[in-house]
Design a protein around this motif. Sequence first.
Motif, PDB file in Angstrom:
ATOM      1  N   ILE A   5      -8.543   6.918  -1.355  1.00  0.00           N
ATOM      2  CA  ILE A   5      -7.745   7.555  -0.455  1.00  0.00           C
ATOM      3  C   ILE A   5      -8.476   6.777   1.126  1.00  0.00           C
ATOM      4  CG2 ILE A   5      -8.307   9.796   1.268  1.00  0.00           C
ATOM      5  CD1 ILE A   5      -8.798  11.080  -1.235  1.00  0.00           C
ATOM      6  N   ARG A   6      -9.602   6.219   0.889  1.00  0.00           N
ATOM      7  CA  ARG A   6     -10.215   5.451   2.137  1.00  0.00           C
ATOM      8  C   ARG A   6      -9.343   4.211   2.311  1.00  0.00           C
ATOM      9  NH1 ARG A   6     -15.323   7.841   0.413  1.00  0.00           N
ATOM     10  NH2 ARG A   6     -15.556   6.124  -0.984  1.00  0.00           N
ATOM     11  N   ALA A   7      -8.964   3.762   1.197  1.00  0.00           N
ATOM     12  CA  ALA A   7      -8.443   2.274   1.145  1.00  0.00           C
ATOM     13  C   ALA A   7      -6.958   2.683   1.663  1.00  0.00           C
ATOM     14  CB  ALA A   7      -8.301   1.793  -0.200  1.00  0.00           C
ATOM     15  N   LEU A   8      -6.311   3.527   1.246  1.00  0.00           N
ATOM     16  CA  LEU A   8      -5.082   3.925   1.930  1.00  0.00           C
ATOM     17  C   LEU A   8      -4.979   4.153   3.270  1.00  0.00           C
ATOM     18  CD1 LEU A   8      -4.023   5.631  -1.527  1.00  0.00           C
ATOM     19  CD2 LEU A   8      -3.013   3.617  -0.795  1.00  0.00           C
ATOM     20  N   ALA A   9      -5.987   4.995   3.604  1.00  0.00           N
ATOM     21  CA  ALA A   9      -6.173   5.761   5.249  1.00  0.00           C
ATOM     22  C   ALA A   9      -6.370   4.335   6.176  1.00  0.00           C
ATOM     23  CB  ALA A   9      -7.298   6.477   5.253  1.00  0.00           C
ATOM     24  N   LYS A  10      -6.824   3.285   5.656  1.00  0.00           N
ATOM     25  CA  LYS A  10      -7.154   2.193   6.358  1.00  0.00           C
ATOM     26  C   LYS A  10      -5.806   1.499   6.806  1.00  0.00           C
ATOM     27  CE  LYS A  10     -10.336  -1.631   6.865  1.00  0.00           C
ATOM     28  NZ  LYS A  10     -10.810  -2.746   6.170  1.00  0.00           N
ATOM     29  N   PHE A  30       1.025  -1.325   0.103  1.00  0.00           N
ATOM     30  CA  PHE A  30       0.092   0.191  -0.122  1.00  0.00           C
ATOM     31  C   PHE A  30       0.615   1.119  -0.314  1.00  0.00           C
ATOM     32  CE2 PHE A  30      -3.525  -2.843   0.955  1.00  0.00           C
ATOM     33  CZ  PHE A  30      -4.314  -2.215   0.335  1.00  0.00           C
ATOM     34  N   GLY A  31       2.224   1.327  -0.151  1.00  0.00           N
ATOM     35  CA  GLY A  31       2.904   2.322  -0.102  1.00  0.00           C
ATOM     36  C   GLY A  31       3.273   2.728  -1.630  1.00  0.00           C
ATOM     37  N   ARG A  32       2.741   2.041  -2.649  1.00  0.00           N
ATOM     38  CA  ARG A  32       3.047   2.186  -4.028  1.00  0.00           C
ATOM     39  C   ARG A  32       2.881   3.581  -4.589  1.00  0.00           C
ATOM     40  NH1 ARG A  32       3.785  -0.706  -8.801  1.00  0.00           N
ATOM     41  NH2 ARG A  32       5.183   0.818 -10.101  1.00  0.00           N
ATOM     42  N   PHE A  33       1.642   4.181  -4.148  1.00  0.00           N
ATOM     43  CA  PHE A  33       1.366   5.351  -4.659  1.00  0.00           C
ATOM     44  C   PHE A  33       2.639   6.682  -4.134  1.00  0.00           C
ATOM     45  CE2 PHE A  33      -3.494   6.069  -5.386  1.00  0.00           C
ATOM     46  CZ  PHE A  33      -3.378   5.068  -6.466  1.00  0.00           C
ATOM     47  N   TRP A  34       2.937   6.336  -2.744  1.00  0.00           N
ATOM     48  CA  TRP A  34       3.954   7.110  -2.258  1.00  0.00           C
ATOM     49  C   TRP A  34       5.386   7.025  -2.956  1.00  0.00           C
ATOM     50  CZ3 TRP A  34      -0.161   9.529  -1.921  1.00  0.00           C
ATOM     51  CH2 TRP A  34      -1.192   9.132  -1.238  1.00  0.00           C
ATOM     52  N   ASP A  35       5.646   5.670  -3.307  1.00  0.00           N
ATOM     53  CA  ASP A  35       6.915   5.593  -3.921  1.00  0.00           C
ATOM     54  C   ASP A  35       6.836   6.232  -5.320  1.00  0.00           C
ATOM     55  OD1 ASP A  35       7.890   3.791  -2.045  1.00  0.00           O
ATOM     56  OD2 ASP A  35       6.829   1.982  -2.818  1.00  0.00           O
TER      57      ASP A  35
END
Length: 634
Positions: A347-352, A325-330
């Motif tokens: 956003i909700r999936a990542l926030a979880k 789940f870090g892929r976007f930030w990578d």
Amino acid sequence: MDKYNISTKDQYNSIYKDSITNPEEFWSEIASKNFIWKNKWDTVLKWDFKQAKVNWFQGAKLNITENCLDRHLQDNSEKTAIIFEPNNPKDSSEKITYRSLFERVCKMSNVLKEKGIKKGDRVCIYLPMIPELAISVLACARIGAIHSVIFAGFSSNALATRINDCGSRIVITSDGSYRGEKIIDLKGIVDDALSECKIVDTVLVVNRINSKINLVDGRDILLKPLLKNADKYCDAEIMDAEDPLFILYTSGSTGKPKGMVHSCAGYMVYTAYTFKNIFQYQPNNIYWCTADIGWITGHSYILYGPLANCATTIMFEGVPSYPDFGRFWDIVEKHKVNQFYTAPTAIRALAKQGIKHIIDKDISSLKVLGTVGEPINEEAWNWYDKNIGKNKCPIVDTWWQTETGGILISSIPGIIDSKPTFATFPFVGIQPVLMDSESNEIIDNDVVGRLCIKFPWPSIARTIWGNHQRYVNTYFSTFNNMYFTGDGAYRDADGNFRITGRVDDVIIVSGHNLGTAPIEDVINEHKNVAESAIVGFPHEIKGNALYGFVTLKDSSNVSDNTKDEINKLISDKIGPIAKLDKMQLTEALPKTRSGKIMRRILRKIAENDFDNLGDISTLLNPEAVEAIIKNNIR
Ligand code: WT7
């Protein structure tokens, strides 16, 4: 974009005023200053909402690809146009310069021409998020063919319906696609679809997953060798302002999807101008929109808007959860992304996941965050603001639709303040109004109503492909002389708009519009199904999820697999996105005395809100409600 560059709040106010008191002069100024035309227009605007006829820049001649490509070659040929970020982070990303994009588009244009495709022909594109998707879209635009991109998550049935509806004799696809750990057999899906599409005589196949491709003789051709031999220059077809640029399907309240038609000039002007101003794009910024080009967001704000501004735009093939789940930030860190545009469901999936995937990433390049696709709840908004924007990046909550072509309501970074859960103010040139149930315009603030737009803007869809009457009926007949959006909205005391959600039979699941009727039609095809009704219920990640109430013809004949069979049917006929999260088999559905299914009550049940069912005594069969509650699956 000098005179009408929006850079202060006062400027917004004065430009907004100009844009509605003198819309023709306003749009004409923007169009002449910022684009190249082969011929200017005779008339800026002609419109008649009663007949759903809108014409912008009539008489003008242009080609949108000259605005997105050719004109940048002089000073910016080596600038990166597209950064392709593949599914697997171990594979290298690819930077495609404006020069190289231009040449690849020309080559593809020549291939299409060689296959007999000409101006006005429809071309269906069923590809994953790889460079060939962008190139195919632009190649169609270059030769005046009308592209219709079909999201590569749709099933063979959905694909066939769309190919047949627009009458495309050609499909561009790939052997397969990567999505996280999954490999999807796209070519197999196309083969299935084409058994129902007799008009398709050519399938061009991109090699993406290097599988052994089953090529149908005389129909299927590998693209690579064709491209290799194609000339790297192709003249741009001269288009009329109002010639169709593309068709993009969106679901509606009947089983047949609506092929929204967008035209060349107005769409170009509006998407380019909104892109520059709403994202406050500066010349060397790196911009990333995580949508798929199979949706309007990808058309307008991955491709056309950014490219018309000579921007650098990222195309990401993968999913937010792979390899973790870090892929976007990578990706943000790797490419130093400045503007990041995504959907509330992501956003909700990542926030979880908490912040464990963020803390070790340098995402300090971010300047502007965007959201689109459905209302964003306050918790998700705050999480995004705090953990991604570090409380210093304005969030643009952009409200718009496939039909509107571009963003209509949004804040503007540094100019119109964000307000959590509010899309805020209309963009310049846009005149939103709220209507009450008696069809009167509500003038006051701090009110709710149905959201309409009372004056045309350049990128409004022009028609539904092959069915103008349906266009009139769906959007222009509910309220007199207004475009009706299908959404409800609240306007606060200061004039900020908050979109409250659909007021029709469309449910937005993970940002995808799903009409309930088409799904019910599919369920009803199951041999043992008598009737069904679908409603939405709130879901932590998806925003809404689907709850289906299904009655069977013979309930003594329920196999353990019935529910699975129904979901498989939906997945095959529409796509996995439309599968039901909850399904309840029931003896009967609550009906009114005139035989209409009472969805309002089913909605309450799905929401677990049993105390607010309202008066059920007037129903034909109140006992059905009791039975449903008694057997409620949770
Ligand atoms: C519907 C249009 C436009 C790009 C993606 C969706 C909902 C869209 C927002 C927002 C609240 C939103 C509306 C609209 N919607 N953006 N910022 N806040 N709701 O395009 O698939 O045509 O769906 O999406 O309900 O009518 P689409």
